[in-house]
Design a protein around this motif. Structure first.
Motif, PDB file in Angstrom:
ATOM      1  N   LEU A  80       0.848  -1.185   0.000  1.00 23.30           N
ATOM      2  CA  LEU A  80       0.000   0.000   0.000  1.00 23.30           C
ATOM      3  C   LEU A  80       0.882   1.233   0.000  1.00 23.30           C
ATOM      4  N   LYS A  81       0.571   2.184  -0.886  1.00 28.09           N
ATOM      5  CA  LYS A  81       1.325   3.433  -0.941  1.00 28.09           C
ATOM      6  C   LYS A  81       0.346   4.594  -1.000  1.00 28.09           C
ATOM      7  N   GLN A  82       0.684   5.649  -0.294  1.00 28.38           N
ATOM      8  CA  GLN A  82      -0.154   6.844  -0.295  1.00 28.38           C
ATOM      9  C   GLN A  82       0.288   7.713  -1.461  1.00 28.38           C
ATOM     10  N   THR A  83      -0.304   7.495  -2.646  1.00 30.75           N
ATOM     11  CA  THR A  83       0.116   8.219  -3.852  1.00 30.75           C
ATOM     12  C   THR A  83      -0.683   9.493  -4.083  1.00 30.75           C
ATOM     13  N   ARG A  84      -1.793   9.622  -3.379  1.00 31.86           N
ATOM     14  CA  ARG A  84      -2.611  10.824  -3.528  1.00 31.86           C
ATOM     15  C   ARG A  84      -2.669  11.530  -2.181  1.00 31.86           C
ATOM     16  N   SER A  85      -3.575  12.479  -2.012  1.00 29.69           N
ATOM     17  CA  SER A  85      -3.618  13.239  -0.765  1.00 29.69           C
ATOM     18  C   SER A  85      -3.999  12.344   0.415  1.00 29.69           C
ATOM     19  N   ALA A  86      -3.685  12.777   1.603  1.00 29.92           N
ATOM     20  CA  ALA A  86      -3.844  11.966   2.812  1.00 29.92           C
ATOM     21  C   ALA A  86      -5.303  11.618   3.116  1.00 29.92           C
ATOM     22  N   ASP A  87      -6.252  12.405   2.632  1.00 27.80           N
ATOM     23  CA  ASP A  87      -7.650  12.107   2.926  1.00 27.80           C
ATOM     24  C   ASP A  87      -8.270  11.122   1.935  1.00 27.80           C
ATOM     25  N   GLU A  88      -7.480  10.621   0.992  1.00 31.95           N
ATOM     26  CA  GLU A  88      -7.957   9.616   0.042  1.00 31.95           C
ATOM     27  C   GLU A  88      -7.323   8.263   0.349  1.00 31.95           C
ATOM     28  N   ALA A  89      -7.967   7.210  -0.108  1.00 35.28           N
ATOM     29  CA  ALA A  89      -7.489   5.855   0.159  1.00 35.28           C
ATOM     30  C   ALA A  89      -6.121   5.619  -0.487  1.00 35.28           C
ATOM     31  N   PRO A  90      -5.291   4.761   0.124  1.00 36.27           N
ATOM     32  CA  PRO A  90      -3.985   4.468  -0.484  1.00 36.27           C
ATOM     33  C   PRO A  90      -4.138   3.637  -1.757  1.00 36.27           C
ATOM     34  N   THR A  91      -3.116   3.642  -2.575  1.00 36.23           N
ATOM     35  CA  THR A  91      -3.074   2.858  -3.801  1.00 36.23           C
ATOM     36  C   THR A  91      -2.498   1.486  -3.484  1.00 36.23           C
ATOM     37  N   ARG A  92      -3.171   0.436  -3.970  1.00 43.28           N
ATOM     38  CA  ARG A  92      -2.653  -0.920  -3.796  1.00 43.28           C
ATOM     39  C   ARG A  92      -1.853  -1.273  -5.036  1.00 43.28           C
ATOM     40  N   ILE A  93      -0.614  -1.676  -4.842  1.00 47.81           N
ATOM     41  CA  ILE A  93       0.260  -2.044  -5.945  1.00 47.81           C
ATOM     42  C   ILE A  93       0.513  -3.544  -5.854  1.00 47.81           C
ATOM     43  N   PHE A  94       0.203  -4.248  -6.937  1.00 44.91           N
ATOM     44  CA  PHE A  94       0.347  -5.698  -6.983  1.00 44.91           C
ATOM     45  C   PHE A  94       1.500  -6.072  -7.906  1.00 44.91           C
ATOM     46  N   THR A  95       2.200  -7.161  -7.574  1.00 39.18           N
ATOM     47  CA  THR A  95       3.234  -7.736  -8.424  1.00 39.18           C
ATOM     48  C   THR A  95       2.970  -9.227  -8.500  1.00 39.18           C
ATOM     49  N   CYS A  96       2.805  -9.746  -9.695  1.00 36.97           N
ATOM     50  CA  CYS A  96       2.522 -11.164  -9.881  1.00 36.97           C
ATOM     51  C   CYS A  96       3.679 -12.002  -9.341  1.00 36.97           C
ATOM     52  N   ALA A  97       3.364 -13.028  -8.556  1.00 38.59           N
ATOM     53  CA  ALA A  97       4.384 -13.901  -7.976  1.00 38.59           C
ATOM     54  C   ALA A  97       5.040 -14.774  -9.040  1.00 38.59           C
ATOM     55  N   LYS A  98       4.383 -14.935 -10.189  1.00 35.58           N
ATOM     56  CA  LYS A  98       4.923 -15.811 -11.237  1.00 35.58           C
ATOM     57  C   LYS A  98       5.686 -15.024 -12.308  1.00 35.58           C
ATOM     58  N   CYS A  99       5.025 -14.068 -12.964  1.00 34.21           N
ATOM     59  CA  CYS A  99       5.644 -13.368 -14.103  1.00 34.21           C
ATOM     60  C   CYS A  99       6.199 -11.993 -13.744  1.00 34.21           C
ATOM     61  N   LYS A 100       5.994 -11.516 -12.517  1.00 37.19           N
ATOM     62  CA  LYS A 100       6.503 -10.227 -12.005  1.00 37.19           C
ATOM     63  C   LYS A 100       5.843  -9.004 -12.636  1.00 37.19           C
ATOM     64  N   HIS A 101       4.718  -9.194 -13.351  1.00 36.26           N
ATOM     65  CA  HIS A 101       3.967  -8.055 -13.894  1.00 36.26           C
ATOM     66  C   HIS A 101       3.447  -7.218 -12.725  1.00 36.26           C
ATOM     67  N   THR A 102       3.482  -5.888 -12.859  1.00 38.19           N
ATOM     68  CA  THR A 102       3.029  -4.985 -11.806  1.00 38.19           C
ATOM     69  C   THR A 102       1.828  -4.189 -12.290  1.00 38.19           C
ATOM     70  N   TRP A 103       0.826  -4.074 -11.413  1.00 36.48           N
ATOM     71  CA  TRP A 103      -0.341  -3.254 -11.717  1.00 36.48           C
ATOM     72  C   TRP A 103      -0.852  -2.653 -10.423  1.00 36.48           C
ATOM     73  N   ARG A 104      -1.743  -1.684 -10.532  1.00 35.96           N
ATOM     74  CA  ARG A 104      -2.234  -1.004  -9.338  1.00 35.96           C
ATOM     75  C   ARG A 104      -3.758  -0.965  -9.323  1.00 35.96           C
ATOM     76  N   ALA A 105      -4.278  -0.780  -8.126  1.00 35.17           N
ATOM     77  CA  ALA A 105      -5.728  -0.660  -7.924  1.00 35.17           C
ATOM     78  C   ALA A 105      -5.963   0.511  -6.984  1.00 35.17           C
ATOM     79  N   TYR A 106      -6.931   1.352  -7.340  1.00 31.41           N
ATOM     80  CA  TYR A 106      -7.296   2.491  -6.489  1.00 31.41           C
ATOM     81  C   TYR A 106      -8.602   2.165  -5.803  1.00 31.41           C
ATOM     82  N   HIS A 107      -8.557   1.867  -4.524  1.00 34.62           N
ATOM     83  CA  HIS A 107      -9.792   1.527  -3.775  1.00 34.62           C
ATOM     84  C   HIS A 107      -9.841   2.309  -2.512  1.00 34.62           C
TER      85      HIS A 107
END
Length: 107
Positions: A80-107
């Motif tokens: 989890l990283k706080q990529t936006r302002s403090a009053d918004e939810a943190p960004t979840r950053i995922f990395t595939c355990a198999k192919c190492k592809h990285t993507w993010r989800a804003y929730h």
């Protein structure tokens, strides 16, 4: 342990009674009262086993069940990283355990 006054590296005693810095070359004669205070009993070289014991081959990241959009594998590391302002939810950053592809989800 003594430190170099020029670069803050560790100074080592030589056989001729001189403290010498291997980083910048600074040297200074040992004082009479300091002779015998410095002692090295064994030089240790790093080995492959030493590196493995440091944990480089053990992944300590948190895992979650999340499907990779690239390869379809169902396990990913996340952080989890706080990529936006403090009053918004943190960004979840995922990395595939198999192919190492990285993507993010804003929730």
């Amino acid at each position: 342990m003594e430190f170099c006054p020029k670069c803050n590296g560790i100074v080592f005693p030589t056989k001729d009674g001189i403290l010498k810095c291997n980083n910048c070359g600074y040297s200074n004669e040992l004082k009479e009262e300091d002779i015998g205070k410095f002692e090295f009993s064994k030089k240790i070289e790093a080995t492959e086993e030493t590196v493995k014991n440091l944990g480089e081959d053990i992944d300590m990241r948190s895992t979650i069940t999340e499907t990779c959009p690239e390869c379809g594998h169902d396990e990913a590391y996340y952080e989890l990283k706080q990529t936006r302002s403090a009053d918004e939810a943190p960004t979840r950053i995922f990395t595939c355990a198999k192919c190492k592809h990285t993507w993010r989800a804003y929730h």
